[in-house]
Design a protein around this motif. Structure first.
Motif, short mmCIF file in Angstrom:
data_model
loop_
_atom_site.label_atom_id
_atom_site.label_comp_id
_atom_site.label_asym_id
_atom_site.label_seq_id
_atom_site.Cartn_x
_atom_site.Cartn_y
_atom_site.Cartn_z
N GLU A 144 31.10 8.98 63.30
CA GLU A 144 29.91 9.77 63.62
C GLU A 144 29.13 10.14 62.36
O GLU A 144 27.92 10.01 62.30
N ALA A 145 29.86 10.59 61.34
CA ALA A 145 29.21 11.00 60.09
C ALA A 145 28.79 9.79 59.26
O ALA A 145 27.95 9.90 58.37
N GLY A 146 29.39 8.63 59.54
CA GLY A 146 29.08 7.44 58.76
C GLY A 146 29.57 7.56 57.33
O GLY A 146 28.86 7.25 56.38
N HIS A 147 30.82 8.06 57.18
CA HIS A 147 31.37 8.23 55.84
C HIS A 147 32.87 7.98 55.87
O HIS A 147 33.46 7.78 56.93
N MET A 148 33.49 7.98 54.69
CA MET A 148 34.92 7.70 54.57
C MET A 148 35.57 8.73 53.65
O MET A 148 34.94 9.23 52.73
N THR A 149 36.86 9.01 53.92
CA THR A 149 37.64 9.94 53.09
C THR A 149 38.90 9.23 52.61
O THR A 149 39.64 8.67 53.44
N GLU A 150 39.14 9.26 51.30
CA GLU A 150 40.31 8.57 50.78
C GLU A 150 41.60 9.26 51.20
O GLU A 150 41.71 10.48 51.14
N ARG A 151 42.57 8.46 51.64
CA ARG A 151 43.87 8.96 52.06
C ARG A 151 44.93 8.70 51.00
O ARG A 151 45.66 9.58 50.60
N GLU A 152 45.03 7.45 50.55
CA GLU A 152 46.04 7.10 49.54
C GLU A 152 45.68 5.77 48.90
O GLU A 152 44.78 5.07 49.37
N VAL A 153 46.40 5.46 47.82
CA VAL A 153 46.22 4.18 47.14
C VAL A 153 47.57 3.48 47.06
O VAL A 153 48.57 4.09 46.69
N ILE A 154 47.58 2.20 47.44
CA ILE A 154 48.81 1.40 47.40
C ILE A 154 48.74 0.47 46.20
O ILE A 154 47.78 -0.31 46.08
N PRO A 155 49.71 0.50 45.29
CA PRO A 155 49.65 -0.36 44.10
C PRO A 155 49.70 -1.85 44.45
O PRO A 155 50.63 -2.31 45.11
N VAL A 156 48.66 -2.57 44.05
CA VAL A 156 48.59 -4.04 44.14
C VAL A 156 47.82 -4.50 42.91
O VAL A 156 46.75 -3.96 42.63
N ASN A 157 48.35 -5.47 42.19
CA ASN A 157 47.70 -5.91 40.96
C ASN A 157 46.46 -6.76 41.25
O ASN A 157 46.57 -7.88 41.73
N ASN A 158 45.29 -6.17 40.98
CA ASN A 158 44.01 -6.89 41.10
C ASN A 158 43.77 -7.46 42.49
O ASN A 158 43.65 -8.67 42.68
N ALA A 159 43.70 -6.57 43.47
CA ALA A 159 43.42 -6.97 44.86
C ALA A 159 41.96 -7.38 44.99
O ALA A 159 41.07 -6.54 44.99
N SER A 160 41.72 -8.69 45.09
CA SER A 160 40.33 -9.16 45.08
C SER A 160 39.86 -9.69 46.43
O SER A 160 38.67 -9.88 46.64
N HIS A 161 40.78 -9.94 47.37
CA HIS A 161 40.38 -10.27 48.74
C HIS A 161 41.55 -9.99 49.67
O HIS A 161 42.72 -10.09 49.27
N MET A 162 41.23 -9.62 50.91
CA MET A 162 42.27 -9.29 51.88
C MET A 162 41.93 -9.89 53.23
O MET A 162 40.77 -10.11 53.55
N THR A 163 42.98 -10.15 54.01
CA THR A 163 42.79 -10.51 55.42
C THR A 163 43.97 -9.98 56.20
O THR A 163 45.02 -9.68 55.64
N LYS A 164 43.79 -9.84 57.52
CA LYS A 164 44.90 -9.41 58.37
C LYS A 164 45.57 -10.63 58.98
O LYS A 164 44.94 -11.67 59.16
N SER A 165 46.87 -10.48 59.28
CA SER A 165 47.56 -11.55 60.00
C SER A 165 46.92 -11.70 61.37
O SER A 165 46.24 -10.78 61.87
N TYR A 166 47.14 -12.85 62.02
CA TYR A 166 46.46 -13.09 63.29
C TYR A 166 46.88 -12.07 64.35
O TYR A 166 46.08 -11.69 65.19
N ASN A 167 48.13 -11.59 64.29
CA ASN A 167 48.56 -10.58 65.27
C ASN A 167 48.14 -9.17 64.87
O ASN A 167 48.39 -8.22 65.60
N GLY A 168 47.49 -9.03 63.70
CA GLY A 168 46.95 -7.74 63.29
C GLY A 168 47.96 -6.75 62.76
O GLY A 168 47.61 -5.60 62.49
N ARG A 169 49.20 -7.18 62.54
CA ARG A 169 50.23 -6.23 62.11
C ARG A 169 50.44 -6.20 60.60
O ARG A 169 51.13 -5.32 60.10
N TYR A 170 49.88 -7.18 59.88
CA TYR A 170 50.13 -7.29 58.45
C TYR A 170 48.82 -7.49 57.70
O TYR A 170 47.87 -8.08 58.23
#
Length: 353
Positions: free
Chosen positions: A30-56
């Protein structure tokens, strides 16, 4: 939209500065904004995708690919990392069977196929193909070696499209469903010196959109995979620039809205974001607006659920900015304060639960 639907945004960053990996944000639609929750360490995360079943969640990392379990609340729990027998990748996608993960390599011009287990863990590398050859163009200072910037299956899952920014081509592979081996089937040749970067398909799978880094254009293709060979018929080329005389700009991010009605594209140099409407019958694009993003190098962008707020990742000015989209008045209006974040690369919006 149902009240109970919740969403998170995963934002990958380079970690040579103050950042340490993938930032998880809770989205207030509704507000059109985001609030940071946490950061997960990953070295140089430059692209992401989800598994086809959406669990990973799969993320590019220095080690190859990092696998993270998506928790019921949208949080992430690291599972394992796998090497890809080559230099670090820049793009990830999965097939519809959930059997393979595809990795595009910018630095070594390589397409890699990794086996995925039902648990979501990544297994062994099934195949790796290095693109060969040199580009034929004449742009001064351009590196004409192969650079794979995008790998994505066709919507019918019959072919794998590998966009090669260095040699102005999209190579079309058949993937052996048992062995994961790649066989080059055809080549889609793009305009000389255009520097194709990303390829996305329309929601109905009938059209393909390729943005070009060097010409700052999007080319629309009619796609047909029903015959013996894949057919990509070019039907439109449209500029992404606000100022058509602009020099030294580079096409960056490109996403299609979940509704399939709009396409969003960003351009570095000129530092703008453009909103296009997609004709649902013809697949053709019409630019509604193209406006400055008040930052530098808008490397990626996306639209929040409801499609009223555009999110832009400004890589060089270390921020995420938000814009209200007024489709009727053809306007982007900045809203709220930017979120400070070091070298953001990519954003993936995910429904919780």
């Amino acid at each position: 939209m149902a009240d109970q639907e919740k969403y998170v945004a995963y934002v990958g960053t380079y970690t040579h500065g103050s950042s340490i990996g993938i930032h998880i944000y809770d989205i207030d639609v509704e507000a059109g904004h985001m609030t940071e929750r946490e950061v997960i360490p990953v070295n140089n995360a430059s692209h992401m995708t989800k598994s086809y079943n959406g669990r990973y969640l799969y993320s590019i990392a220095d080690e190859g690919v990092e696998v993270l379990k998506i928790l019921p609340d949208g949080g992430l729990s690291p599972i394992n990392q796998v090497g890809i027998d080559g230099m670090r990748g820049c793009y990830l996608s999965t097939d519809q069977s959930g059997r393979f993960l595809f990795v595009g390599g910018y630095h070594d011009g390589k397409v890699t196929v990794v086996h995925t287990h039902k648990t979501g863990r990544l297994g062994s590398v099934m195949d790796g193909v290095f693109h060969k050859g040199l580009g034929l163009g004449g742009v001064a200072g351009r590196n004409f070696l192969p650079h794979v910037t995008c790998v994505t299956p066709t919507p019918d899952d019959k072919y794998l499209c590998a966009v090669d920014n260095g040699v102005d081509q999209v190579k079309l592979y058949k993937v052996n469903e048992k062995t994961g081996k790649l066989k080059l089937y055809d080549i889609l040749r793009c305009k000389l010196d255009s520097g194709p970067r990303l390829l996305v398909f329309s929601k109905d799978g009938r059209y393909a959109y390729i943005n070009s880094e060097l010409t700052n254009e999007i080319t629309v293709y009619r796609y047909d995979g029903t015959g013996k060979a894949p057919e990509f018929e070019p039907i439109q080329t449209i500029s992404c620039l606000r100022d058509k005389e602009s020099r030294g700009s580079a096409g960056c991010g490109m996403k299609i809205a979940p509704s399939g009605r709009y396409l969003y594209a960003s351009t570095a140099g000129e530092n703008t974001a453009a909103v296009f409407s997609i004709d649902q019958e013809s697949g053709l694009l019409e630019m509604l607006c193209c406006l400055p993003i008040s930052g530098e190098y808008p490397k990626d962008l996306d639209v929040l659920p409801g499609e009223k707020t555009l999110v832009v990742l400004n890589h060089e000015t270390n921020e995420i900015r938000f814009f209200t989209i007024d489709y009727e008045k053809k306007l982007l209006v900045m809203k709220g304060r930017p979120i400070k974040i070091d070298t953001p690369n990519c954003i993936l919006i995910s429904k919780v639960g």
